[in-house]
Motif scaffolding. Sequence first.
Motif, PDB file in Angstrom:
ATOM      1  N   THR A 143     -80.602  50.598 -55.522  1.00  0.00           N
ATOM      2  CA  THR A 143     -82.037  50.474 -55.819  1.00  0.00           C
ATOM      3  C   THR A 143     -82.814  50.063 -54.578  1.00  0.00           C
ATOM      4  OG1 THR A 143     -82.264  48.118 -56.417  1.00  0.00           O
ATOM      5  CG2 THR A 143     -81.337  49.585 -58.091  1.00  0.00           C
ATOM      6  N   VAL A 144     -84.039  50.547 -54.506  1.00  0.00           N
ATOM      7  CA  VAL A 144     -85.026  50.101 -53.522  1.00  0.00           C
ATOM      8  C   VAL A 144     -86.338  49.960 -54.287  1.00  0.00           C
ATOM      9  CG1 VAL A 144     -83.887  51.273 -51.598  1.00  0.00           C
ATOM     10  CG2 VAL A 144     -85.715  52.449 -52.845  1.00  0.00           C
ATOM     11  N   GLY A 145     -87.319  49.330 -53.680  1.00  0.00           N
ATOM     12  CA  GLY A 145     -88.589  49.219 -54.379  1.00  0.00           C
ATOM     13  C   GLY A 145     -89.634  48.463 -53.608  1.00  0.00           C
ATOM     14  N   VAL A 146     -90.784  48.329 -54.270  1.00  0.00           N
ATOM     15  CA  VAL A 146     -91.914  47.622 -53.697  1.00  0.00           C
ATOM     16  C   VAL A 146     -91.892  46.210 -54.289  1.00  0.00           C
ATOM     17  CG1 VAL A 146     -94.411  47.630 -53.380  1.00  0.00           C
ATOM     18  CG2 VAL A 146     -93.170  49.795 -53.516  1.00  0.00           C
ATOM     19  N   GLY A 147     -91.032  45.353 -53.752  1.00  0.00           N
ATOM     20  CA  GLY A 147     -90.842  44.023 -54.315  1.00  0.00           C
ATOM     21  C   GLY A 147     -91.304  42.923 -53.378  1.00  0.00           C
ATOM     22  N   THR A 148     -91.928  41.879 -53.931  1.00  0.00           N
ATOM     23  CA  THR A 148     -92.308  40.739 -53.100  1.00  0.00           C
ATOM     24  C   THR A 148     -91.049  40.001 -52.652  1.00  0.00           C
ATOM     25  OG1 THR A 148     -92.669  39.494 -55.147  1.00  0.00           O
ATOM     26  CG2 THR A 148     -94.602  40.413 -54.067  1.00  0.00           C
ATOM     27  N   PRO A 149     -91.070  39.425 -51.454  1.00  0.00           N
ATOM     28  CA  PRO A 149     -89.845  38.901 -50.842  1.00  0.00           C
ATOM     29  C   PRO A 149     -89.041  37.931 -51.701  1.00  0.00           C
ATOM     30  CG  PRO A 149     -91.589  39.009 -49.211  1.00  0.00           C
ATOM     31  CD  PRO A 149     -92.216  39.343 -50.516  1.00  0.00           C
ATOM     32  N   GLN A 150     -89.672  36.872 -52.211  1.00  0.00           N
ATOM     33  CA  GLN A 150     -88.895  35.868 -52.937  1.00  0.00           C
ATOM     34  C   GLN A 150     -88.452  36.358 -54.316  1.00  0.00           C
ATOM     35  OE1 GLN A 150     -87.671  33.087 -51.438  1.00  0.00           O
ATOM     36  NE2 GLN A 150     -88.588  34.169 -49.701  1.00  0.00           N
ATOM     37  N   ALA A 151     -89.201  37.286 -54.918  1.00  0.00           N
ATOM     38  CA  ALA A 151     -88.784  37.858 -56.199  1.00  0.00           C
ATOM     39  C   ALA A 151     -87.588  38.787 -56.024  1.00  0.00           C
ATOM     40  CB  ALA A 151     -89.947  38.606 -56.843  1.00  0.00           C
ATOM     41  N   ILE A 152     -87.519  39.462 -54.886  1.00  0.00           N
ATOM     42  CA  ILE A 152     -86.449  40.433 -54.663  1.00  0.00           C
ATOM     43  C   ILE A 152     -85.242  39.814 -53.952  1.00  0.00           C
ATOM     44  CG2 ILE A 152     -87.005  41.383 -52.371  1.00  0.00           C
ATOM     45  CD1 ILE A 152     -86.426  43.470 -55.562  1.00  0.00           C
ATOM     46  N   LYS A 153     -85.416  38.640 -53.379  1.00  0.00           N
ATOM     47  CA  LYS A 153     -84.355  38.018 -52.567  1.00  0.00           C
ATOM     48  C   LYS A 153     -83.002  37.916 -53.280  1.00  0.00           C
ATOM     49  CE  LYS A 153     -83.104  33.759 -50.144  1.00  0.00           C
ATOM     50  NZ  LYS A 153     -83.573  32.409 -49.707  1.00  0.00           N
ATOM     51  N   PRO A 154     -82.924  37.418 -54.526  1.00  0.00           N
ATOM     52  CA  PRO A 154     -81.603  37.313 -55.170  1.00  0.00           C
ATOM     53  C   PRO A 154     -80.886  38.648 -55.288  1.00  0.00           C
ATOM     54  CG  PRO A 154     -83.269  36.122 -56.421  1.00  0.00           C
ATOM     55  CD  PRO A 154     -84.000  36.938 -55.400  1.00  0.00           C
ATOM     56  N   PHE A 155     -81.647  39.712 -55.437  1.00  0.00           N
ATOM     57  CA  PHE A 155     -81.060  41.035 -55.605  1.00  0.00           C
ATOM     58  C   PHE A 155     -80.651  41.643 -54.265  1.00  0.00           C
ATOM     59  CE2 PHE A 155     -84.166  40.219 -59.007  1.00  0.00           C
ATOM     60  CZ  PHE A 155     -83.293  40.175 -60.089  1.00  0.00           C
ATOM     61  N   LEU A 156     -81.378  41.272 -53.203  1.00  0.00           N
ATOM     62  CA  LEU A 156     -80.938  41.673 -51.864  1.00  0.00           C
ATOM     63  C   LEU A 156     -79.623  40.980 -51.520  1.00  0.00           C
ATOM     64  CD1 LEU A 156     -84.309  41.424 -49.856  1.00  0.00           C
ATOM     65  CD2 LEU A 156     -83.089  43.532 -50.436  1.00  0.00           C
ATOM     66  N   LEU A 157     -79.501  39.711 -51.907  1.00  0.00           N
ATOM     67  CA  LEU A 157     -78.309  38.932 -51.548  1.00  0.00           C
ATOM     68  C   LEU A 157     -77.053  39.431 -52.268  1.00  0.00           C
ATOM     69  CD1 LEU A 157     -79.782  35.300 -51.447  1.00  0.00           C
ATOM     70  CD2 LEU A 157     -79.220  36.808 -49.518  1.00  0.00           C
ATOM     71  N   ASP A 158     -77.195  39.890 -53.518  1.00  0.00           N
ATOM     72  CA  ASP A 158     -75.982  40.353 -54.224  1.00  0.00           C
ATOM     73  C   ASP A 158     -75.779  41.870 -54.134  1.00  0.00           C
ATOM     74  OD1 ASP A 158     -77.605  41.587 -56.134  1.00  0.00           O
ATOM     75  OD2 ASP A 158     -77.157  40.165 -57.726  1.00  0.00           O
ATOM     76  N   GLY A 159     -76.714  42.555 -53.447  1.00  0.00           N
ATOM     77  CA  GLY A 159     -76.534  43.989 -53.228  1.00  0.00           C
ATOM     78  C   GLY A 159     -77.072  44.875 -54.329  1.00  0.00           C
ATOM     79  N   SER A 160     -77.666  44.292 -55.364  1.00  0.00           N
ATOM     80  CA  SER A 160     -78.234  45.134 -56.423  1.00  0.00           C
ATOM     81  C   SER A 160     -79.526  45.800 -55.974  1.00  0.00           C
ATOM     82  CB  SER A 160     -78.457  44.326 -57.700  1.00  0.00           C
ATOM     83  OG  SER A 160     -79.218  43.166 -57.440  1.00  0.00           O
ATOM     84  N   CYS A 161     -80.152  45.294 -54.920  1.00  0.00           N
ATOM     85  CA  CYS A 161     -81.271  45.966 -54.256  1.00  0.00           C
ATOM     86  C   CYS A 161     -80.920  46.125 -52.783  1.00  0.00           C
ATOM     87  CB  CYS A 161     -82.556  45.161 -54.397  1.00  0.00           C
ATOM     88  SG  CYS A 161     -83.994  45.913 -53.556  1.00  0.00           S
TER      89      CYS A 161
END
Length: 338
Positions: free
Chosen positions: A252-270
């Motif tokens: 997944t990729v998207g137009v996400g604000t940094p702190q809202a998307i951070k947990p998903f960047l860290l686990d690889g779901s984004c």
Amino acid sequence: MRGPTKTFRLVAALLLGAALALGGCSERLGSAPAPSPTQIAFVPKIARIPYFDAMNTGGLEAAKQLGVEWYTTGPATVDPAEQVKILRDLIAKKVDVIVVAPNDPAVLAPVIAEARTKGIHVLTSDTDAPGTQREVFVNQATAQGIGSALVNALMARTGGTGQYAIVSCGPAAENLNAWIAVQKEYAAANYPKAQLVETVYAGEDQATATTMAKDLMARHPGLTGLIGECSTSAPGVAKAVREQQKIGQVFTVGVGTPQAIKPFLLDGSCSQSVLWNVESLGYLTAWTAKQIADGKPLNPVNKVSLELPAVKYDSATKTVLLGDPLLITTDNVDQFKY
């Protein structure tokens, strides 16, 4: 020694009265109230989400520096009728400038025209309302820049092949639809082996985006990619992938604000978020509103602040452009507090 004559006393009284009168006049002139500061009302697509909260933070910072009043009043849902009610209320309050991020430009067109007939300036920001009487659009980045960046970010993980889907927000949001149009054209030209199988609309609700993303994965078992088109659907689709235990299978990729998307960047779901500095967009919006209210021209290149030294303005489309998209990854996500 004789006291003052009657004539002398009369002259002295007249002189004293004149002096007091002049003093009182001077005092009244000196205490005249200062002109009221310019009132700028920002109407986002929806209230109380991190993206528009960050825009509000930037607007408030600009207001403090520019000496204007900035406040935000947003609808509880993305129903365009709610924005119409808010704009009518602001017209009745006779604010100086209304800035709106329209959920549906066509629905807002008449009330924008009404505001203009009452002498109220109207700008759009974040998303435009082309064909209406808005005076300026404050754009975060070009549709071409955002759309191509989203596609490139996804295809970098899928190898430029496979099926993917888009979870957007409001079906009538002009900015999102413009980005999607670019994505379709850009992907077809540059990644012919990739197939867009479906586009769905979740409003501005993250939970709905998660549910829709799960449904998409069920309907399309071969799905390898999801694009979250707005700041609520980006974490929504990533959460769906996490909960379905498809990290590394569906990207997944998207137009996400940094702190809202951070947990998903860290686990690889984004894999990546494509955004811009949202607080800077709010600051630029307030600055532009004051320029318009003061009757000052917008130049082809404008020095807005130390952080925004060369903001471009296109007179043909009446668009102020913040700049290029910002790619948010695990490397830079903590640079942003929103």
